[in-house]
Design a protein around this motif. Structure first.
Motif, PDB file in Angstrom:
ATOM      1  N   ALA A 253     140.707  67.812  28.333  1.00  0.00           N
ATOM      2  CA  ALA A 253     140.227  67.318  27.041  1.00  0.00           C
ATOM      3  C   ALA A 253     138.870  66.616  27.130  1.00  0.00           C
ATOM      4  O   ALA A 253     138.232  66.381  26.109  1.00  0.00           O
ATOM      5  CB  ALA A 253     141.256  66.356  26.443  1.00  0.00           C
ATOM      6  N   TYR A 254     138.424  66.283  28.341  1.00  0.00           N
ATOM      7  CA  TYR A 254     137.178  65.530  28.475  1.00  0.00           C
ATOM      8  C   TYR A 254     135.981  66.422  28.176  1.00  0.00           C
ATOM      9  O   TYR A 254     135.948  67.568  28.601  1.00  0.00           O
ATOM     10  CB  TYR A 254     137.077  64.920  29.879  1.00  0.00           C
ATOM     11  N   PRO A 255     134.990  65.911  27.479  1.00  0.00           N
ATOM     12  CA  PRO A 255     133.861  66.748  27.021  1.00  0.00           C
ATOM     13  C   PRO A 255     132.782  67.002  28.073  1.00  0.00           C
ATOM     14  O   PRO A 255     131.603  66.797  27.828  1.00  0.00           O
ATOM     15  CB  PRO A 255     133.307  65.933  25.853  1.00  0.00           C
ATOM     16  N   SER A 256     133.151  67.494  29.236  1.00  0.00           N
ATOM     17  CA  SER A 256     132.169  67.730  30.290  1.00  0.00           C
ATOM     18  C   SER A 256     131.158  68.808  29.922  1.00  0.00           C
ATOM     19  O   SER A 256     130.040  68.816  30.429  1.00  0.00           O
ATOM     20  CB  SER A 256     132.876  68.109  31.592  1.00  0.00           C
ATOM     21  N   ALA A 257     131.539  69.732  29.045  1.00  0.00           N
ATOM     22  CA  ALA A 257     130.613  70.791  28.627  1.00  0.00           C
ATOM     23  C   ALA A 257     129.397  70.226  27.901  1.00  0.00           C
ATOM     24  O   ALA A 257     128.336  70.851  27.880  1.00  0.00           O
ATOM     25  CB  ALA A 257     131.339  71.802  27.744  1.00  0.00           C
ATOM     26  N   GLU A 258     129.522  69.037  27.346  1.00  0.00           N
ATOM     27  CA  GLU A 258     128.394  68.390  26.664  1.00  0.00           C
ATOM     28  C   GLU A 258     127.358  67.864  27.655  1.00  0.00           C
ATOM     29  O   GLU A 258     126.279  67.438  27.256  1.00  0.00           O
ATOM     30  CB  GLU A 258     128.900  67.257  25.778  1.00  0.00           C
ATOM     31  N   LEU A 259     127.675  67.904  28.924  1.00  0.00           N
ATOM     32  CA  LEU A 259     126.776  67.394  29.959  1.00  0.00           C
ATOM     33  C   LEU A 259     126.015  68.549  30.601  1.00  0.00           C
ATOM     34  O   LEU A 259     125.871  68.622  31.816  1.00  0.00           O
ATOM     35  CB  LEU A 259     127.562  66.601  31.002  1.00  0.00           C
ATOM     36  N   ALA A 260     125.510  69.454  29.767  1.00  0.00           N
ATOM     37  CA  ALA A 260     124.767  70.620  30.244  1.00  0.00           C
ATOM     38  C   ALA A 260     123.495  70.762  29.415  1.00  0.00           C
ATOM     39  O   ALA A 260     123.476  70.420  28.231  1.00  0.00           O
ATOM     40  CB  ALA A 260     125.615  71.879  30.119  1.00  0.00           C
ATOM     41  N   PRO A 261     122.421  71.260  30.040  1.00  0.00           N
ATOM     42  CA  PRO A 261     121.183  71.484  29.299  1.00  0.00           C
ATOM     43  C   PRO A 261     121.425  72.422  28.113  1.00  0.00           C
ATOM     44  O   PRO A 261     122.312  73.269  28.183  1.00  0.00           O
ATOM     45  CB  PRO A 261     120.260  72.131  30.344  1.00  0.00           C
ATOM     46  N   PRO A 262     120.705  72.282  27.042  1.00  0.00           N
ATOM     47  CA  PRO A 262     119.525  71.429  26.892  1.00  0.00           C
ATOM     48  C   PRO A 262     119.827  70.038  26.333  1.00  0.00           C
ATOM     49  O   PRO A 262     118.925  69.237  26.156  1.00  0.00           O
ATOM     50  CB  PRO A 262     118.670  72.208  25.899  1.00  0.00           C
ATOM     51  N   HIS A 263     121.096  69.741  26.029  1.00  0.00           N
ATOM     52  CA  HIS A 263     121.406  68.471  25.371  1.00  0.00           C
ATOM     53  C   HIS A 263     122.128  67.472  26.255  1.00  0.00           C
ATOM     54  O   HIS A 263     122.578  66.438  25.778  1.00  0.00           O
ATOM     55  CB  HIS A 263     122.220  68.729  24.106  1.00  0.00           C
ATOM     56  N   GLY A 264     122.254  67.771  27.517  1.00  0.00           N
ATOM     57  CA  GLY A 264     122.936  66.852  28.412  1.00  0.00           C
ATOM     58  C   GLY A 264     122.724  67.260  29.851  1.00  0.00           C
ATOM     59  O   GLY A 264     122.179  68.335  30.136  1.00  0.00           O
ATOM     60  N   VAL A 265     123.151  66.399  30.750  1.00  0.00           N
ATOM     61  CA  VAL A 265     123.045  66.694  32.172  1.00  0.00           C
ATOM     62  C   VAL A 265     124.096  65.867  32.917  1.00  0.00           C
ATOM     63  O   VAL A 265     124.417  64.747  32.521  1.00  0.00           O
ATOM     64  CB  VAL A 265     121.624  66.395  32.710  1.00  0.00           C
ATOM     65  N   LEU A 266     124.654  66.459  33.957  1.00  0.00           N
ATOM     66  CA  LEU A 266     125.531  65.739  34.872  1.00  0.00           C
ATOM     67  C   LEU A 266     124.761  65.560  36.167  1.00  0.00           C
ATOM     68  O   LEU A 266     124.225  66.527  36.722  1.00  0.00           O
ATOM     69  CB  LEU A 266     126.828  66.513  35.142  1.00  0.00           C
ATOM     70  N   LEU A 267     124.695  64.337  36.630  1.00  0.00           N
ATOM     71  CA  LEU A 267     123.980  64.013  37.863  1.00  0.00           C
ATOM     72  C   LEU A 267     124.991  63.673  38.952  1.00  0.00           C
ATOM     73  O   LEU A 267     125.968  62.968  38.698  1.00  0.00           O
ATOM     74  CB  LEU A 267     123.045  62.839  37.624  1.00  0.00           C
ATOM     75  N   VAL A 268     124.743  64.189  40.139  1.00  0.00           N
ATOM     76  CA  VAL A 268     125.623  63.934  41.276  1.00  0.00           C
ATOM     77  C   VAL A 268     124.822  63.201  42.352  1.00  0.00           C
ATOM     78  O   VAL A 268     123.730  63.635  42.723  1.00  0.00           O
ATOM     79  CB  VAL A 268     126.211  65.256  41.826  1.00  0.00           C
ATOM     80  N   ALA A 269     125.380  62.092  42.819  1.00  0.00           N
ATOM     81  CA  ALA A 269     124.780  61.317  43.916  1.00  0.00           C
ATOM     82  C   ALA A 269     125.427  61.758  45.214  1.00  0.00           C
ATOM     83  O   ALA A 269     126.648  61.875  45.308  1.00  0.00           O
ATOM     84  CB  ALA A 269     124.998  59.829  43.694  1.00  0.00           C
ATOM     85  N   ARG A 270     124.571  62.001  46.198  1.00  0.00           N
ATOM     86  CA  ARG A 270     125.053  62.400  47.523  1.00  0.00           C
ATOM     87  C   ARG A 270     124.482  61.450  48.569  1.00  0.00           C
ATOM     88  O   ARG A 270     123.356  60.999  48.467  1.00  0.00           O
ATOM     89  CB  ARG A 270     124.605  63.821  47.830  1.00  0.00           C
ATOM     90  N   CYS A 271     125.290  61.237  49.597  1.00  0.00           N
ATOM     91  CA  CYS A 271     124.865  60.471  50.756  1.00  0.00           C
ATOM     92  C   CYS A 271     125.177  61.339  51.963  1.00  0.00           C
ATOM     93  O   CYS A 271     126.333  61.747  52.151  1.00  0.00           O
ATOM     94  CB  CYS A 271     125.618  59.151  50.828  1.00  0.00           C
ATOM     95  N   GLY A 272     124.149  61.682  52.721  1.00  0.00           N
ATOM     96  CA  GLY A 272     124.356  62.578  53.853  1.00  0.00           C
ATOM     97  C   GLY A 272     124.876  63.935  53.429  1.00  0.00           C
ATOM     98  O   GLY A 272     125.632  64.558  54.154  1.00  0.00           O
ATOM     99  N   GLY A 273     124.523  64.351  52.236  1.00  0.00           N
ATOM    100  CA  GLY A 273     124.945  65.640  51.717  1.00  0.00           C
ATOM    101  C   GLY A 273     126.319  65.651  51.070  1.00  0.00           C
ATOM    102  O   GLY A 273     126.704  66.627  50.437  1.00  0.00           O
ATOM    103  N   GLU A 274     127.064  64.565  51.201  1.00  0.00           N
ATOM    104  CA  GLU A 274     128.418  64.503  50.653  1.00  0.00           C
ATOM    105  C   GLU A 274     128.404  63.927  49.238  1.00  0.00           C
ATOM    106  O   GLU A 274     127.845  62.857  49.011  1.00  0.00           O
ATOM    107  CB  GLU A 274     129.312  63.628  51.526  1.00  0.00           C
ATOM    108  N   PRO A 275     129.025  64.619  48.264  1.00  0.00           N
ATOM    109  CA  PRO A 275     129.090  64.098  46.893  1.00  0.00           C
ATOM    110  C   PRO A 275     129.883  62.797  46.860  1.00  0.00           C
ATOM    111  O   PRO A 275     131.019  62.746  47.331  1.00  0.00           O
ATOM    112  CB  PRO A 275     129.813  65.191  46.110  1.00  0.00           C
TER     113      PRO A 275
END
Length: 181
Positions: free
Chosen positions: A56-78
């Motif tokens: 049910a969570y609106p993750s599709a809204e986090l896609a261009p052109p109106h949104g973005v999902l950012l992932v932080a990695r440390c040493g390549g690991e999400p």
């Protein structure tokens, strides 16, 4: 005195459907759902509740052109994620900020917030808004530490939206951004 190494974080846009993003979003939802059910019902969430919530969570809204999902990695690991979406031409909304428990307190949340602000500024947003629950005290402290101020509700009908914040941003914050394309 011993030097303590500070992790080096990379933050980049990633499709919400990628394996790393799906894993982080599931971990986020499990974390907030477990905390809610422990507080209100004295139990953890069930697998079915997690599946229903993730679906049910609106993750599709986090896609261009109106949104973005950012992932932080440390040493390549999400290790964490944050989303931002446009509410209107001048306003963006922060969504789904999460850092894995073992990586908290190492700078990932700050790196994610700076990247979200840069992405929103790059779209021309002048402010970022968010809502959260009152029991997510670490999140509330984080937002206040990064200059978000409490505001009146900007939407209604979500029982989990108990406190609202906003931060003014400027277009200059988006100049060096490589996220949010």
């Amino acid at each position: 005195m011993t030097d303590i190494a500070t992790p080096s974080w990379t933050v980049a846009a990633e499709p919400a459907g990628s394996p790393a993003a799906r894993d982080l979003l599931r971990a986020y939802y499990t974390d907030v759902a477990d905390r809610y059910y422990l507080l209100h019902e004295g139990r953890r969430s069930t697998a079915e509740e997690i599946e229903d919530g993730v679906a049910a969570y609106p993750s599709a809204e986090l896609a261009p052109p109106h949104g973005v999902l950012l992932v932080a990695r440390c040493g390549g690991e999400p290790a964490g994620c944050a989303g931002v979406r446009r509410l209107d031409a001048r306003t963006a909304e922060l969504k789904q900020v999460f850092v894995r428990p073992e990586r908290r307190g190492q700078g990932a949340a700050g790196a994610l917030l700076r990247a979200v602000e840069a992405a929103a500024a790059g779209w021309g947003a002048e402010r970022i808004r968010l809502d959260t629950r009152l029991d997510l005290t670490e999140a509330i402290a984080l937002y206040r530490r990064y200059g978000y101020r409490e505001i009146a509700p900007y939407h209604f009908g979500d029982p989990y939206a108990e406190i609202f914040f906003e931060k003014e941003i400027s277009p200059e914050e988006g100049v060096c951004s490589e996220v949010g394309a």
